[in-house]
Design a protein around this motif. Structure first.
Motif, PDB file in Angstrom:
ATOM      1  N   LYS A 102       1.328  -1.374   0.016  1.00 34.22           N
ATOM      2  CA  LYS A 102      -0.469  -0.427  -0.205  1.00 34.22           C
ATOM      3  C   LYS A 102       0.970   1.168   0.060  1.00 34.22           C
ATOM      4  CE  LYS A 102      -3.636  -2.059   1.972  1.00 34.22           C
ATOM      5  NZ  LYS A 102      -3.210  -3.887   3.143  1.00 34.22           N
ATOM      6  N   LEU A 103       0.047   2.479  -0.467  1.00 32.86           N
ATOM      7  CA  LEU A 103       1.355   3.580  -0.261  1.00 32.86           C
ATOM      8  C   LEU A 103       1.812   3.527   1.356  1.00 32.86           C
ATOM      9  CD1 LEU A 103      -1.130   6.212  -1.923  1.00 32.86           C
ATOM     10  CD2 LEU A 103       0.862   5.215  -2.743  1.00 32.86           C
ATOM     11  N   LYS A 104       2.369   4.660   1.045  1.00 32.15           N
ATOM     12  CA  LYS A 104       3.133   4.672   2.135  1.00 32.15           C
ATOM     13  C   LYS A 104       4.501   3.550   3.364  1.00 32.15           C
ATOM     14  CE  LYS A 104       1.782   8.288   2.836  1.00 32.15           C
ATOM     15  NZ  LYS A 104       0.899  10.390   3.903  1.00 32.15           N
ATOM     16  N   ASP A 105       3.932   1.939   3.051  1.00 30.49           N
ATOM     17  CA  ASP A 105       4.246   0.689   2.997  1.00 30.49           C
ATOM     18  C   ASP A 105       5.745   0.803   2.766  1.00 30.49           C
ATOM     19  OD1 ASP A 105       2.011  -0.200   3.907  1.00 30.49           O
ATOM     20  OD2 ASP A 105       2.228  -2.152   2.520  1.00 30.49           O
ATOM     21  N   LEU A 106       6.325   0.319   4.148  1.00 27.84           N
ATOM     22  CA  LEU A 106       8.063   0.531   3.509  1.00 27.84           C
ATOM     23  C   LEU A 106       8.549  -0.663   3.263  1.00 27.84           C
ATOM     24  CD1 LEU A 106       9.481   1.827   7.736  1.00 27.84           C
ATOM     25  CD2 LEU A 106       8.668   3.384   5.052  1.00 27.84           C
ATOM     26  N   LYS A 147       6.475  -1.185  15.379  1.00 27.84           N
ATOM     27  CA  LYS A 147       5.272  -1.764  14.220  1.00 27.84           C
ATOM     28  C   LYS A 147       4.676  -0.852  12.702  1.00 27.84           C
ATOM     29  CE  LYS A 147       3.054  -3.153  18.083  1.00 27.84           C
ATOM     30  NZ  LYS A 147       3.883  -3.653  19.095  1.00 27.84           N
ATOM     31  N   LEU A 148       5.191  -1.141  12.622  1.00 25.09           N
ATOM     32  CA  LEU A 148       5.453  -0.018  11.278  1.00 25.09           C
ATOM     33  C   LEU A 148       5.168  -1.402   9.924  1.00 25.09           C
ATOM     34  CD1 LEU A 148       8.713   1.923  11.274  1.00 25.09           C
ATOM     35  CD2 LEU A 148       6.768   2.971  11.573  1.00 25.09           C
ATOM     36  N   PRO A 149       4.170  -0.260   8.557  1.00 24.60           N
ATOM     37  CA  PRO A 149       3.823  -1.423   7.617  1.00 24.60           C
ATOM     38  C   PRO A 149       5.408  -1.938   6.905  1.00 24.60           C
ATOM     39  CG  PRO A 149       3.509   0.691   7.365  1.00 24.60           C
ATOM     40  CD  PRO A 149       3.997   0.778   8.989  1.00 24.60           C
ATOM     41  N   ILE A 150       6.617  -2.773   7.261  1.00 21.18           N
ATOM     42  CA  ILE A 150       7.613  -3.107   6.361  1.00 21.18           C
ATOM     43  C   ILE A 150       7.570  -4.022   6.210  1.00 21.18           C
ATOM     44  CG2 ILE A 150       8.778  -4.207   8.559  1.00 21.18           C
ATOM     45  CD1 ILE A 150      10.835  -1.960   6.699  1.00 21.18           C
ATOM     46  N   HIS A 151       8.031  -4.121   4.346  1.00 19.95           N
ATOM     47  CA  HIS A 151       7.766  -5.492   3.989  1.00 19.95           C
ATOM     48  C   HIS A 151      10.012  -5.913   3.414  1.00 19.95           C
ATOM     49  CE1 HIS A 151       3.903  -5.197   3.098  1.00 19.95           C
ATOM     50  NE2 HIS A 151       3.989  -3.794   3.241  1.00 19.95           N
ATOM     51  N   ALA A 152      10.022  -6.655   3.534  1.00 18.63           N
ATOM     52  CA  ALA A 152      12.007  -7.170   2.562  1.00 18.63           C
ATOM     53  C   ALA A 152      11.643  -7.938   1.543  1.00 18.63           C
ATOM     54  CB  ALA A 152      12.062  -7.639   4.593  1.00 18.63           C
ATOM     55  N   ILE A 205       6.713   3.267  -0.078  1.00 22.69           N
ATOM     56  CA  ILE A 205       5.918   3.236  -1.847  1.00 22.69           C
ATOM     57  C   ILE A 205       5.314   4.144  -1.451  1.00 22.69           C
ATOM     58  CG2 ILE A 205       3.883   1.710  -2.534  1.00 22.69           C
ATOM     59  CD1 ILE A 205       6.523  -0.014  -2.557  1.00 22.69           C
ATOM     60  N   SER A 206       5.520   4.965  -2.927  1.00 26.29           N
ATOM     61  CA  SER A 206       5.265   5.847  -3.667  1.00 26.29           C
ATOM     62  C   SER A 206       3.808   6.155  -5.113  1.00 26.29           C
ATOM     63  CB  SER A 206       6.264   7.390  -3.852  1.00 26.29           C
ATOM     64  OG  SER A 206       6.753   6.808  -5.026  1.00 26.29           O
ATOM     65  N   ASP A 207       4.083   4.618  -4.985  1.00 27.75           N
ATOM     66  CA  ASP A 207       2.528   4.960  -5.866  1.00 27.75           C
ATOM     67  C   ASP A 207       2.703   3.123  -6.673  1.00 27.75           C
ATOM     68  OD1 ASP A 207       3.535   4.519  -8.959  1.00 27.75           O
ATOM     69  OD2 ASP A 207       5.488   5.654  -7.408  1.00 27.75           O
ATOM     70  N   LEU A 208       1.346   2.744  -6.999  1.00 25.96           N
ATOM     71  CA  LEU A 208       0.926   1.625  -6.976  1.00 25.96           C
ATOM     72  C   LEU A 208       0.630   1.556  -8.621  1.00 25.96           C
ATOM     73  CD1 LEU A 208      -1.914   1.158  -4.572  1.00 25.96           C
ATOM     74  CD2 LEU A 208       0.835   1.655  -4.108  1.00 25.96           C
ATOM     75  N   VAL A 209       2.129   0.411  -9.326  1.00 23.04           N
ATOM     76  CA  VAL A 209       2.235   0.609 -10.661  1.00 23.04           C
ATOM     77  C   VAL A 209       0.991   0.335 -11.640  1.00 23.04           C
ATOM     78  CG1 VAL A 209       4.052  -0.566 -11.993  1.00 23.04           C
ATOM     79  CG2 VAL A 209       4.821   0.634 -10.816  1.00 23.04           C
ATOM     80  N   ALA A 214      -1.420   7.474  -6.743  1.00 26.95           N
ATOM     81  CA  ALA A 214       0.325   7.985  -6.726  1.00 26.95           C
ATOM     82  C   ALA A 214       0.532   9.224  -5.077  1.00 26.95           C
ATOM     83  CB  ALA A 214       1.035   8.161  -7.659  1.00 26.95           C
ATOM     84  N   ALA A 215       1.419   8.841  -4.615  1.00 30.08           N
ATOM     85  CA  ALA A 215       1.846  10.464  -3.896  1.00 30.08           C
ATOM     86  C   ALA A 215       2.192  11.541  -4.433  1.00 30.08           C
ATOM     87  CB  ALA A 215       2.989   9.795  -2.155  1.00 30.08           C
TER      88      ALA A 215
END
Length: 239
Positions: A102-106, A147-152, A205-209, A214-215
């Motif tokens: 999602k937008l602003k996810d890390l 508790k940030l929305p983080i993905h690796a 995440i600044s945009d969803l392709v 988008a932000a």
């Protein structure tokens, strides 16, 4: 070490051993003025602003790098070989390729596939540009604690922002599990691996392709505070 370098006119000792690397030099200025104590501008060459100050008692530098792998490669090389930087953390934006983002996810880039000029760095096989595990682990643990929305996972560093195929050209990368697309991580990881120093790419995440959401440019420059603070806290932990 050889200072100043062709693109950074800082003196010896002006740059800290750990540097945060936003692509946008105005973001470098914003972070320095918002978070650092006594920030000092050490570089204005080509408008690529660089600052050094302290954060929770630790000296940290923030250097704009511009857009694309070639530009990142220049600044990473000069910081490492000209100024002795040992830890480099890219903080940037990315387009999400996977539907659960999602937008602003890390996103933390474990590895960075690439599709352009840096193919020339292949040593006869397939070299995988990879993050430093120490930086990755520290950043991930701090994000989980907060508790940030983080993905690796794996990301794509593309040399082309606009392509003839548009988003459709990115679907094969999506099908291989690539989380997001940006432009600089592979160049940073390759420079760090060749020099034996540590690097990590941290993205918001600044945009969803594939949906077009988008932000705004203003949000990209100033509002991604979770990533900025996570990068600074990581810098303190590994210093």
């Amino acid at each position: 070490m050889n200072v100043p370098t062709a693109h950074i006119q800082a003196k010896h000792g002006d740059i800290a051993p750990i540097v945060l690397l936003p692509g946008d030099p105005l973001r470098a200025k914003y972070i320095a003025q918002t978070y650092l104590e006594n920030p000092q501008c050490y570089n204005e060459v080509r408008g690529m602003l660089g600052y050094t100050g302290s954060y929770h008692g630790v000296r940290v530098s923030i250097q704009g790098t511009g857009m694309g792998g070639p530009s990142m490669g220049i600044y990473a090389h000069e910081l490492i070989h000209g100024y002795g930087v040992k830890h480099l953390i890219r903080i940037g934006t990315a387009g999400a390729l996977q539907p659960h983002l999602k937008l602003k996810d890390l996103v933390l880039g474990i590895s960075a596939s690439y599709d352009g000029a840096y193919r020339d760095f292949q040593p006869g096989g397939t070299l995988v540009p990879t993050a430093s595990f120490a930086l990755l682990q520290q950043a991930y643990e701090l994000a989980m604690q907060a508790k940030l929305p983080i993905h690796a996972g794996s990301i794509l560093s593309s040399d082309a922002f606009y392509t003839k195929d548009g988003p459709e050209g990115l679907k094969p990368w999506k099908d291989h599990g690539i989380l997001a697309v940006e432009m600089e991580a592979a160049a940073l990881y390759l420079a760090a691996q060749r020099a034996g120093v540590q690097a990590l790419c941290m993205l918001t995440i600044s945009d969803l392709v594939f949906t077009g959401e988008a932000a705004t440019p203003e949000e990209r420059q100033t509002s991604f505070h979770a990533m900025m603070e996570l990068a600074l806290d990581t810098a303190v932990k590994v210093s």
